[in-house]
Design a protein around this motif. Structure first.
Motif, PDB file in Angstrom:
ATOM      1  N   ASP A 182       0.848  -1.190   0.000  1.00 59.21           N
ATOM      2  CA  ASP A 182       0.000   0.000   0.000  1.00 59.21           C
ATOM      3  C   ASP A 182       0.884   1.240   0.000  1.00 59.21           C
ATOM      4  O   ASP A 182       1.838   1.339   0.778  1.00 59.21           O
ATOM      5  N   PHE A 183       0.571   2.169  -0.876  1.00 60.29           N
ATOM      6  CA  PHE A 183       1.315   3.415  -0.934  1.00 60.29           C
ATOM      7  C   PHE A 183       0.337   4.539  -1.232  1.00 60.29           C
ATOM      8  O   PHE A 183      -0.376   4.518  -2.235  1.00 60.29           O
ATOM      9  N   ASP A 184       0.274   5.499  -0.315  1.00 52.16           N
ATOM     10  CA  ASP A 184      -0.561   6.676  -0.508  1.00 52.16           C
ATOM     11  C   ASP A 184       0.363   7.875  -0.667  1.00 52.16           C
ATOM     12  O   ASP A 184       0.984   8.326   0.300  1.00 52.16           O
ATOM     13  N   ALA A 185       0.463   8.360  -1.886  1.00 51.01           N
ATOM     14  CA  ALA A 185       1.331   9.507  -2.151  1.00 51.01           C
ATOM     15  C   ALA A 185       0.719  10.751  -1.529  1.00 51.01           C
ATOM     16  O   ALA A 185      -0.494  10.975  -1.618  1.00 51.01           O
ATOM     17  N   PRO A 186       1.544  11.572  -0.866  1.00 51.76           N
ATOM     18  CA  PRO A 186       0.998  12.795  -0.272  1.00 51.76           C
ATOM     19  C   PRO A 186       0.583  13.783  -1.354  1.00 51.76           C
ATOM     20  O   PRO A 186       1.177  13.821  -2.432  1.00 51.76           O
ATOM     21  N   ARG A 187      -0.442  14.544  -1.055  1.00 53.77           N
ATOM     22  CA  ARG A 187      -0.881  15.578  -1.988  1.00 53.77           C
ATOM     23  C   ARG A 187       0.116  16.732  -1.940  1.00 53.77           C
ATOM     24  O   ARG A 187       0.724  16.994  -0.910  1.00 53.77           O
TER      25      ARG A 187
END
Length: 83
Positions: free
Chosen positions: A66-71
């Protein structure tokens, strides 16, 4: 780690069983009663060979990532003003 020994004839008659045994440890294959070959999983071989994985290979082996790129706005950055 279990070590299995098979004759060449046994190996030829049950290669599938030899592959299953290799998951538990090395499989020695004999010719005329003397060790001639060793069957290993690729993972065991790579450890013995000292092979390191590239980042792409390591990521390809990962099944759950899981990877959530920062805005950009969350980083305190703003778009460039090119006018």
């Amino acid at each position: 780690m279990a070590i299995t020994t098979l004759s060449s004839r046994e190996f030829n008659q049950d290669a599938s069983g030899a592959k299953k045994a290799a998951r538990r440890g090395p499989v020695f294959i004999t010719d005329r009663g003397r060790p001639a070959h060793v069957l290993l999983t690729i993972e065991d071989y790579e450890v013995l060979a000292g092979r390191t994985l590239s980042l792409a290979e390591a990521l390809a082996q990962t099944t759950d990532f899981d990877f959530d790129a920062p805005r950009v706005s969350d980083l305190g950055l703003r778009p460039a003003d090119l006018d």
